[in-house]
Design a protein around this motif. Sequence first.
Motif, PDB file in Angstrom:
ATOM      1  N   LEU A 178       0.834  -1.203   0.000  1.00 32.13           N
ATOM      2  CA  LEU A 178       0.000   0.000   0.000  1.00 32.13           C
ATOM      3  C   LEU A 178       0.866   1.249   0.000  1.00 32.13           C
ATOM      4  CD1 LEU A 178      -2.832   1.240   0.161  1.00 32.13           C
ATOM      5  CD2 LEU A 178      -2.669   1.089   2.655  1.00 32.13           C
ATOM      6  N   TRP A 179       1.930   1.236   0.798  1.00 36.47           N
ATOM      7  CA  TRP A 179       2.853   2.384   0.816  1.00 36.47           C
ATOM      8  C   TRP A 179       3.569   2.514  -0.531  1.00 36.47           C
ATOM      9  CZ3 TRP A 179       8.339   2.497   0.634  1.00 36.47           C
ATOM     10  CH2 TRP A 179       8.892   3.744   0.901  1.00 36.47           C
ATOM     11  N   MET A 180       3.961   1.376  -1.127  1.00 40.28           N
ATOM     12  CA  MET A 180       4.669   1.408  -2.401  1.00 40.28           C
ATOM     13  C   MET A 180       3.774   1.909  -3.535  1.00 40.28           C
ATOM     14  SD  MET A 180       7.844   0.668  -2.307  1.00 40.28           S
ATOM     15  CE  MET A 180       8.011   0.503  -4.082  1.00 40.28           C
ATOM     16  N   SER A 181       2.452   1.725  -3.423  1.00 39.85           N
ATOM     17  CA  SER A 181       1.560   2.164  -4.499  1.00 39.85           C
ATOM     18  C   SER A 181       1.552   3.673  -4.668  1.00 39.85           C
ATOM     19  CB  SER A 181       0.138   1.663  -4.234  1.00 39.85           C
ATOM     20  OG  SER A 181      -0.405   2.274  -3.081  1.00 39.85           O
ATOM     21  N   PHE A 182       2.086   4.387  -3.691  1.00 39.31           N
ATOM     22  CA  PHE A 182       2.165   5.850  -3.788  1.00 39.31           C
ATOM     23  C   PHE A 182       3.570   6.317  -4.189  1.00 39.31           C
ATOM     24  CE2 PHE A 182      -1.337   5.128  -0.832  1.00 39.31           C
ATOM     25  CZ  PHE A 182      -2.327   5.916  -1.386  1.00 39.31           C
ATOM     26  N   GLN A 183       4.452   5.370  -4.532  1.00 39.39           N
ATOM     27  CA  GLN A 183       5.818   5.716  -4.905  1.00 39.39           C
ATOM     28  C   GLN A 183       5.977   5.640  -6.430  1.00 39.39           C
ATOM     29  OE1 GLN A 183       7.738   6.623  -2.201  1.00 39.39           O
ATOM     30  NE2 GLN A 183       5.857   6.144  -1.064  1.00 39.39           N
ATOM     31  N   ASN A 206      15.310   3.407  -6.897  1.00 40.32           N
ATOM     32  CA  ASN A 206      15.264   4.867  -6.939  1.00 40.32           C
ATOM     33  C   ASN A 206      13.811   5.321  -7.073  1.00 40.32           C
ATOM     34  OD1 ASN A 206      18.128   5.104  -6.893  1.00 40.32           O
ATOM     35  ND2 ASN A 206      18.181   4.661  -9.092  1.00 40.32           N
ATOM     36  N   PHE A 207      13.105   5.351  -5.969  1.00 37.58           N
ATOM     37  CA  PHE A 207      11.709   5.765  -6.012  1.00 37.58           C
ATOM     38  C   PHE A 207      11.470   6.845  -4.960  1.00 37.58           C
ATOM     39  CE2 PHE A 207      12.086   1.821  -3.555  1.00 37.58           C
ATOM     40  CZ  PHE A 207      11.624   2.219  -2.310  1.00 37.58           C
ATOM     41  N   PHE A 246      13.045  -6.468 -16.967  1.00 33.11           N
ATOM     42  CA  PHE A 246      13.624  -5.172 -17.316  1.00 33.11           C
ATOM     43  C   PHE A 246      13.890  -4.367 -16.043  1.00 33.11           C
ATOM     44  CE2 PHE A 246      10.584  -6.406 -20.714  1.00 33.11           C
ATOM     45  CZ  PHE A 246      11.533  -6.812 -21.632  1.00 33.11           C
ATOM     46  N   MET A 247      13.747  -3.055 -16.090  1.00 34.74           N
ATOM     47  CA  MET A 247      13.940  -2.227 -14.898  1.00 34.74           C
ATOM     48  C   MET A 247      12.642  -2.211 -14.101  1.00 34.74           C
ATOM     49  SD  MET A 247      15.950  -0.371 -13.053  1.00 34.74           S
ATOM     50  CE  MET A 247      17.314   0.108 -14.121  1.00 34.74           C
ATOM     51  N   PRO A 248      12.626  -2.780 -12.893  1.00 35.79           N
ATOM     52  CA  PRO A 248      11.363  -2.922 -12.164  1.00 35.79           C
ATOM     53  C   PRO A 248      10.743  -1.590 -11.768  1.00 35.79           C
ATOM     54  CG  PRO A 248      13.233  -3.459 -10.755  1.00 35.79           C
ATOM     55  CD  PRO A 248      13.780  -3.302 -12.137  1.00 35.79           C
ATOM     56  N   SER A 249       9.430  -1.581 -11.735  1.00 36.61           N
ATOM     57  CA  SER A 249       8.671  -0.416 -11.287  1.00 36.61           C
ATOM     58  C   SER A 249       7.761  -0.880 -10.154  1.00 36.61           C
ATOM     59  CB  SER A 249       7.854   0.173 -12.442  1.00 36.61           C
ATOM     60  OG  SER A 249       7.122   1.308 -12.019  1.00 36.61           O
TER      61      SER A 249
END
Length: 296
Positions: A39-44, A50-51, A262-265
């Motif tokens: 949930l916290w990551m969904s706002f990054q 590097n987020f 690839f480069m993760p998001s």
Amino acid sequence: MTLAQAKLARDEQLNGWLFIMPALVLVGIFMIYPILWSLWMSFQTGRGMNFSFGGLANIERLTQDPVFQRALTNTLIFLVIQVPIMLVLALLFATALNDSKLWGRSFFRTAIFLPCVTSLVAYSILFKSMFAVDGVINDFLMTTGLVGSPIPWLSDPFWAKVVVISAITWRWTGYNMIFYLAAMQNIDRSIYEAAKIDGIPAWARFWYITVPMLKPVILFTSVISTIGTLQLFDEVNTITLGGPSDSTLTLSLYIYNLTFKFMPSFGYAATVSYVIVVLVGILSFFQFVVARDRSK
């Protein structure tokens, strides 16, 4: 309450907490913490490690992401087509196998349920080889004269969807059938005997006696089948990899691609995962409301 009784009650309460503490710790580590973290990551926003906080930027990205829209569309197509087919087939198989006079009933019951307990990797590889251009399916269709040339099952967007729907249906129909069969065997036989005496035909007994008696089981299987289809990943990843041209890409597979390819998001992948959560909540609530209204 005496002092001794109060002490005994405290000791029992303490022992109870000590007994369930390991389970609570495991639930906290492997369930609650990942939920809060995602949930916290969904706002990054950002890629890799590097987020930074991006607010609702990921939600805005959802509306502009054509790959997400294809994945969502494909998932809903699988849901609308596959779940009703699977549930109807499971009900029909259970009805047939509930007949004690059926020859080979144990064999057919085992054969239908066997794909559920088969290794997923072996099952998917077998299914992929069956629907290859030179697989047994095309060989059978061409030998019988039903088609003049091999069908491109895995390279055509339409036929690839057919293969995925067939794979899911074949694997999980037996799972739902077991629930229906167990519920049917618990229905009082005197109800059917009374209906037969009154001259009610078999189809009417099925529709007006069996189906109403199975409503709780039908609701349960429809909910778990909906949740399973919205989380569809394994069969698609093994058989088609989401292709061709993202025609079988699902939300879960898209989350996997965003996270591990690839480069993760991570932030955007977490946001897509909560789309599944919202869909599960809405559709489950709708199913419960429909079932409750019909039961009145």
